[in-house]
Motif scaffolding. Structure first.
Motif, PDB file in Angstrom:
ATOM      1  N   GLU A  52       0.822  -1.210   0.000  1.00  0.00           N
ATOM      2  CA  GLU A  52       0.000   0.000   0.000  1.00  0.00           C
ATOM      3  C   GLU A  52       0.858   1.262   0.000  1.00  0.00           C
ATOM      4  N   SER A  56       0.538   3.782  -3.100  1.00  0.00           N
ATOM      5  CA  SER A  56       0.110   5.158  -2.804  1.00  0.00           C
ATOM      6  C   SER A  56       1.085   6.165  -3.382  1.00  0.00           C
ATOM      7  N   ASN A 293      -4.841   3.947   3.205  1.00  0.00           N
ATOM      8  CA  ASN A 293      -4.793   2.709   2.433  1.00  0.00           C
ATOM      9  C   ASN A 293      -4.348   1.505   3.263  1.00  0.00           C
TER      10      ASN A 293
END
Length: 434
Positions: A52, A56, A293
């Motif tokens: 993540e 991101s 996230n």
């Protein structure tokens, strides 16, 4: 202990960390990581953290954040924001409350390059508050108009709030930007109406200014034209389909830097400050996205969204009753969380519910942003109020909060109108994207 109970405890811990002044990004990151560890093991938690974080940071769409933040910082350091304010005042300053009206108009124009509520309030506040005080404006009206006008930075594109909403929900950034235009104009008009009503009741709060000659008004408008051209080129280019929001952000930032170089409006120290401010703001926003996230998979494992949706359905409130309940929760959260914190914490929970109720997700994005804007000027947090307090240090907090109440009423009217007439938000994106 059930997964749902663990999810509720995790959210309670996250809010507790935020109340203890832990940065929002790290509160979400800690709860998400350790929550996944408890539910699915340390290997799964580590894998989520790594994947993540990478996804991101490598998200192409997030480039709009540093680019538009840089655009706003360069415009502020170069003094272009002052030209927007001066042009607005030259045209409306002769009316009662004209200086406050010019401040709101200046905030709206600067919002179209900054995308930040706080940056808008600080930039226009530094220019407008001394002038309003010099001309005898009441402290409540002057500070209230800046605090409220600054919130337009979270609604008028390029809004960082819309970018974060789009990343969290995988909706189109372009559609959200376009959806913010008419509501932003409506809210600006309602703010101006609030100023008119306040000064109608008490003319001493906003005395008339001296009328500016037509030649001076044209001259000042001409000085503001380069930045206005950048605004219209960036936003208009998206609407016309000439370039994407990411391309628009790069073009806008590049153009405003070229204008600053051509006019020699900044020195080396100014450029360095603008770049460092951009790095700090962008790093903060990227960390918030990473934290969100990592938190989202934890919430998915606990099925907390499903449980909340079923609980709301069991109340029998109907579509709009459930919507009102969601909006009221934002009002409560706004008492101790800032706008971005509310957005990243609630959207992963509320978004599936909104889809299940059959509401348009773009329309709800506008509604959510407006309610979050309201939290920026309501006690006890009222981030924009504290920002204005930093500029007007001798004005009591209660005076500033009293000054924002007419504008808060205007925001409620705007919210009701968009709920009753969704096309206010959806007309432009639907006509543009079909």
């Amino acid at each position: 202990m059930t997964d749902l109970t663990i999810g509720i405890l995790g959210l309670a811990c996250m809010f507790g960390l935020m109340i203890l002044r832990t940065p929002v990004a790290f509160a979400m990151l800690l709860v998400g990581f350790f929550g996944i560890w408890v539910l699915d093991g340390v290997n799964r938690a580590g894998a989520v953290m790594m994947t993540e974080t990478y996804s991101s940071i490598s998200n192409y769409n997030l480039i709009v954040v540093p680019m538009f933040v840089l655009l706003g910082n360069i415009a502020s350091e170069a003094g272009f924001s002052r030209s927007l304010y001066d042009a607005a005042y030259a045209w409306v300053g002769r009316f009662r409350g004209g200086l406050a009206t010019a401040s709101v108009m200046g905030c709206a124009a600067f919002s179209a390059v900054s995308g930040s509520s706080v940056a808008t309030a600080v930039t226009i506040g530094r220019v407008a508050l001394p002038e309003m005080r010099r001309l005898g404006y009441g402290d409540s009206l002057s500070t209230g108009s800046i605090a409220a006008g600054g919130t337009l930075g979270f609604l008028i594109p390029p809004s960082t709030g819309f970018v974060i909403y789009a990343i969290l929900t995988e909706e189109s950034i372009g559609r959200l930007f376009m959806a913010g235009i008419l509501p932003g104009i409506l809210m600006m008009a309602l703010f101006i109406g609030a100023i008119w009503l306040v000064t109608l009741r008490n003319p001493a709060l906003g005395p008339k200014g001296d009328p500016a000659p037509l030649a001076d008004r044209i001259k000042l408008f001409g000085k503001a034209t380069p930045l206005l051209a950048v605004i219209f080129l960036s936003i208009g280019g998206i609407y016309a389909g000439i370039f994407t929001p990411v391309e628009a952000s790069g073009i806008g930032a590049g153009l405003v830097i070229l204008i600053a170089l051509a006019t020699r409006a900044m020195n080396r120290a100014g450029y360095a400050k603008a770049i460092m401010d951009t790095v700090r703001t962008s790093a903060m926003l990227y960390m918030i996205v990473i934290g969100a996230n990592v938190l989202n998979p934890f919430l998915a494992l606990t099925d907390i969204t499903v449980a909340l949706s079923e609980g709301m359905a069991a109340m029998g409130l109907g579509r709009y009753g459930t919507l009102v309940l969601i909006l009221l929760s934002y009002v409560v959260l706004g008492m101790f969380l800032d706008g971005l914190a509310m957005l990243v914490v609630t959207i992963p929970i509320y978004y599936p519910i909104i889809l299940g109720l059959g509401f348009d997700p773009i329309w709800f994005g506008v509604i959510a942003v407006i309610v979050i804007e309201m939290g920026m000027i309501t006690p006890p947090v009222g981030l924009n109020v504290f920002v204005v307090k930093g500029v007007a240090k001798d004005v009591p907090m209660k005076t500033i909060f009293a000054g924002v109440f007419p504008f808060l009423a205007a925001m409620i009217v705007c919210l009701v109108l968009i709920i009753l007439f969704p096309q206010i938000a959806l007309l432009i994106p639907n006509s543009m994207f079909g």
